[in-house]
Design an enzyme around this catalytic site. Structure first.
Site, mmCIF file in Angstrom:
data_model
loop_
_atom_site.group_PDB
_atom_site.id
_atom_site.type_symbol
_atom_site.label_atom_id
_atom_site.label_comp_id
_atom_site.label_asym_id
_atom_site.label_seq_id
_atom_site.Cartn_x
_atom_site.Cartn_y
_atom_site.Cartn_z
ATOM 1 N N ARG A 152 11.617 6.817 -3.327
ATOM 2 C CA ARG A 152 12.993 7.169 -2.977
ATOM 3 C C ARG A 152 13.054 8.344 -1.998
ATOM 4 N NH1 ARG A 152 17.456 5.042 -6.236
ATOM 5 N NH2 ARG A 152 16.645 3.035 -6.889
ATOM 6 N N ARG A 203 20.010 9.604 -0.970
ATOM 7 C CA ARG A 203 21.160 10.522 -1.019
ATOM 8 C C ARG A 203 20.869 12.007 -0.918
ATOM 9 N NH1 ARG A 203 23.599 7.417 -5.991
ATOM 10 N NH2 ARG A 203 21.359 7.539 -6.305
ATOM 11 N N ARG A 262 26.029 6.842 5.105
ATOM 12 C CA ARG A 262 26.667 6.155 3.974
ATOM 13 C C ARG A 262 28.179 6.328 3.972
ATOM 14 N NH1 ARG A 262 27.583 3.851 0.622
ATOM 15 N NH2 ARG A 262 26.820 4.221 -1.482
ATOM 16 N N ASP A 312 16.472 -2.892 -1.204
ATOM 17 C CA ASP A 312 16.623 -2.675 -2.640
ATOM 18 C C ASP A 312 15.938 -3.813 -3.374
ATOM 19 O OD1 ASP A 312 18.236 -0.812 -4.618
ATOM 20 O OD2 ASP A 312 18.285 -2.844 -5.422
ATOM 21 N N TYR A 328 18.052 -7.043 -14.875
ATOM 22 C CA TYR A 328 19.330 -6.900 -14.152
ATOM 23 C C TYR A 328 20.137 -8.193 -14.201
ATOM 24 C CZ TYR A 328 18.197 -2.272 -12.431
ATOM 25 O OH TYR A 328 17.924 -0.932 -12.365
HETATM 26 O O1 CP3 Z 1 13.207 5.365 -0.150
HETATM 27 C C1 CP3 Z 1 13.049 4.371 -0.897
HETATM 28 O O2 CP3 Z 1 12.503 4.458 -1.997
HETATM 29 C C2 CP3 Z 1 13.377 3.008 -0.345
HETATM 30 C C3 CP3 Z 1 14.487 2.283 -0.768
HETATM 31 C C4 CP3 Z 1 14.741 1.825 -2.208
HETATM 32 C C5 CP3 Z 1 16.048 1.685 -2.727
HETATM 33 N N1 CP3 Z 1 15.958 1.114 -3.953
HETATM 34 C C6 CP3 Z 1 17.310 2.020 -2.045
HETATM 35 C C7 CP3 Z 1 18.454 2.403 -2.886
HETATM 36 C C8 CP3 Z 1 13.854 1.391 -3.190
HETATM 37 C C9 CP3 Z 1 12.329 1.381 -3.184
HETATM 38 C C10 CP3 Z 1 14.646 0.949 -4.290
HETATM 39 C C11 CP3 Z 1 14.063 0.356 -5.512
HETATM 40 C C12 CP3 Z 1 14.922 0.125 -6.675
HETATM 41 N N2 CP3 Z 1 16.250 -0.258 -6.704
HETATM 42 C C13 CP3 Z 1 14.481 0.186 -8.005
HETATM 43 C C14 CP3 Z 1 13.066 0.479 -8.434
HETATM 44 C C15 CP3 Z 1 12.754 1.912 -8.271
HETATM 45 C C16 CP3 Z 1 13.105 2.781 -9.427
HETATM 46 O O3 CP3 Z 1 13.915 3.691 -9.241
HETATM 47 O O4 CP3 Z 1 12.499 2.581 -10.476
HETATM 48 C C17 CP3 Z 1 15.552 -0.125 -8.843
HETATM 49 C C18 CP3 Z 1 15.536 -0.158 -10.358
HETATM 50 C C19 CP3 Z 1 16.661 -0.418 -8.010
HETATM 51 C C20 CP3 Z 1 18.029 -0.859 -8.424
HETATM 52 C C21 CP3 Z 1 19.043 0.117 -8.019
HETATM 53 N N3 CP3 Z 1 19.439 0.342 -6.714
HETATM 54 C C22 CP3 Z 1 19.783 0.984 -8.850
HETATM 55 C C23 CP3 Z 1 19.636 1.071 -10.360
HETATM 56 C C24 CP3 Z 1 20.630 1.698 -8.019
HETATM 57 C C25 CP3 Z 1 21.703 2.665 -8.443
HETATM 58 C C26 CP3 Z 1 21.147 3.912 -8.962
HETATM 59 C C27 CP3 Z 1 21.145 4.944 -7.922
HETATM 60 O O5 CP3 Z 1 20.102 5.580 -7.703
HETATM 61 O O6 CP3 Z 1 22.223 5.121 -7.328
HETATM 62 C C28 CP3 Z 1 20.378 1.322 -6.690
HETATM 63 C C29 CP3 Z 1 21.028 1.862 -5.471
HETATM 64 C C30 CP3 Z 1 20.107 2.340 -4.411
HETATM 65 N N4 CP3 Z 1 19.053 1.674 -3.903
HETATM 66 C C31 CP3 Z 1 20.246 3.547 -3.705
HETATM 67 C C32 CP3 Z 1 19.209 3.603 -2.758
HETATM 68 C C33 CP3 Z 1 18.920 4.680 -1.741
HETATM 69 C C34 CP3 Z 1 21.341 4.545 -3.968
HETATM 70 C C35 CP3 Z 1 21.970 5.033 -2.766
HETATM 71 C C36 CP3 Z 1 23.337 4.695 -2.381
HETATM 72 O O7 CP3 Z 1 24.218 4.316 -3.156
HETATM 73 O O8 CP3 Z 1 23.503 4.923 -1.178
#
Ligand code: CP3
Length: 364
Positions: A44, A48, A57, A93, A170
């Site tokens: 990550r 944000r 965003r 994602d 999910y």
């Molecule tokens: O920089 C990076 O890591 C690359 C991009 C990336 C995202 N999601 C973008 C994202 C990666 C590798 C993921 C993987 C991901 N997504 C996982 C596995 C990683 C982990 O944390 O264990 C999971 C479970 C998800 C599902 C997911 N996506 C959730 C549960 C959420 C909401 C929670 C949160 O952090 O807001 C997301 C949204 C998400 N995916 C964001 C980002 C940058 C949040 C940002 C936004 O809303 O702009």
């Protein structure tokens, strides 16, 4: 780009042919080659906590960014420009591939993902469509190719996908959960349908990773983020064969794979058996202990607590060096956090971690 056979194997599980390029530091670590210091990147690392991400965003949703390669490339490169880690991770994602399977996906503000039309009863599994990755996930593959073309050869590009269990959770829960009760209820009551769901997800995940490898990924990471909520017996019975299918497909390409999960202290040996040249460790297991259990014929990635980035700088540096010391210069360590960068993380803390690793010299 030294990739051959583009398009070959799409959707039918055939491995991607790949001519080895000059290996990046990350790929060398995955292959257990000796290095003067381990590679470093952070899960990550885009997102944000970066003001330039938040600015983008304000104008675009997460799914819009993922669907538009110019935006996704920009976000992928933001942390690289700022911090110079050894790898970029594709901005996407894990949930993107469920959309072409026929599921409605939305990211609700402050709530995380919301999935409609997912899996509530056995018949829903039948409804899930096979996916032509090159077609349905074309923008993501294009992003990966553009990132690879943009970056210098020594910075790796990491592709990734969600693992079958984490994706299944999910689909069944309809979003994030703390207890995985619907998932486990489905698993225990409808064993055959759950197995069918996992098989479909494993096929899509394998094809997706093979597509990313054909598009130039130097390594891939499989996120089985929530598998640590299962007992070892349930992991073995419900998850392991499907995870193995994914890693077996990737192994044929010669591109290394990282296998990551959270709270997997009771599952490390099983995760290793599932596959991956490198096993991810969260901060709950000391790195030296985790590596001993995984075995020294594999690498390990981790494992600074993401909350440690809220400590004073000197303490962040001390903890970073403590992990480097635990790895002891043994080939196969990739420095990372134990889970993703938290949204409130101070920027200079991220820089401190990366600089500390990059200036460390192997005393061996
Ligand atoms: O920089 C990076 O890591 C690359 C991009 C990336 C995202 N999601 C973008 C994202 C990666 C590798 C993921 C993987 C991901 N997504 C996982 C596995 C990683 C982990 O944390 O264990 C999971 C479970 C998800 C599902 C997911 N996506 C959730 C549960 C959420 C909401 C929670 C949160 O952090 O807001 C997301 C949204 C998400 N995916 C964001 C980002 C940058 C949040 C940002 C936004 O809303 O702009």
């Amino acid at each position: 780009m030294a990739v051959t056979g583009a398009g070959a194997g799409s959707g039918n599980g055939r491995p991607a042919a790949r001519i080895p390029e000059l290996p990046t530091r990350l790929a060398q670590a995955c292959r257990l080659q000796a290095l003067e210091r381990p590679p470093v990147w952070l899960m990550r690392q885009a997102g944000r906590y970066l003001p330039e991400y938040r600015a983008l965003r304000e104008r675009h949703t997460l799914l819009e960014i993922c669907a538009q390669p110019e935006l996704a490339v920009e976000v992928t490169l933001q942390p690289i420009r700022r911090f110079r880690p050894d790898a970029a991770i594709l901005f996407a994602d894990i949930l993107l591939p469920v959309v072409p399977m026929g599921v409605d996906l939305e990211f609700a503000a402050g709530e995380g993902p919301v999935l409609r039309n997912g899996v509530h009863e056995p018949a829903d599994v039948e409804r899930l469509k096979p996916v032509d990755i090159e077609d349905s996930l074309a923008p993501t593959l294009r992003t990966l190719r553009a990132v690879r073309a943009e970056l210098p050869a020594d910075i790796a590009v990491i592709g990734f996908a969600g693992a079958p269990f984490t994706l299944a959770s999910y689909l069944i829960e309809g979003g994030s959960t703390r207890r995985f009760l619907r998932t486990k209820t489905f698993m225990y009551r409808h064993g055959a349908a759950f197995d069918g769901l996992m098989a479909k997800l494993a096929r899509v995940t394998a094809d997706y990773l093979l597509g990313q490898i054909r598009s130039g990924a130097d390594a891939v990471q499989l996120f089985d983020s929530w598998v640590g909520w299962l007992s070892p017996d349930d992991y073995r019975d419900f998850v392991l064969p499907h995870t193995m299918l994914v890693f077996d497909a990737v192994r044929e390409t010669g591109v290394p794979a990282i296998h990551f999960g959270v709270d997997t202290g009771s599952l490390l040996e099983l995760l290793r058996d599932g596959g991956g040249e490198v096993i991810g460790l969260d901060w709950r297991t000391p790195l030296a202990e985790g590596w001993r259990r995984v075995g020294y014929d594999r690498g390990v990635q981790g494992n600074l607590d993401p909350a440690a980035l809220f400590a004073p700088t000197a303490e962040i540096e001390r903890r970073t060096r403590a992990i480097l010391a635990e790895a002891g210069g043994r080939p196969g360590h990739i420095f990372n956090l134990g889970h993703g960068v938290l949204p409130e993380t101070p920027l200079d803390a991220v820089q401190a971690v990366i600089d500390t690793v990059k200036s460390w010299e192997n005393p061996e």
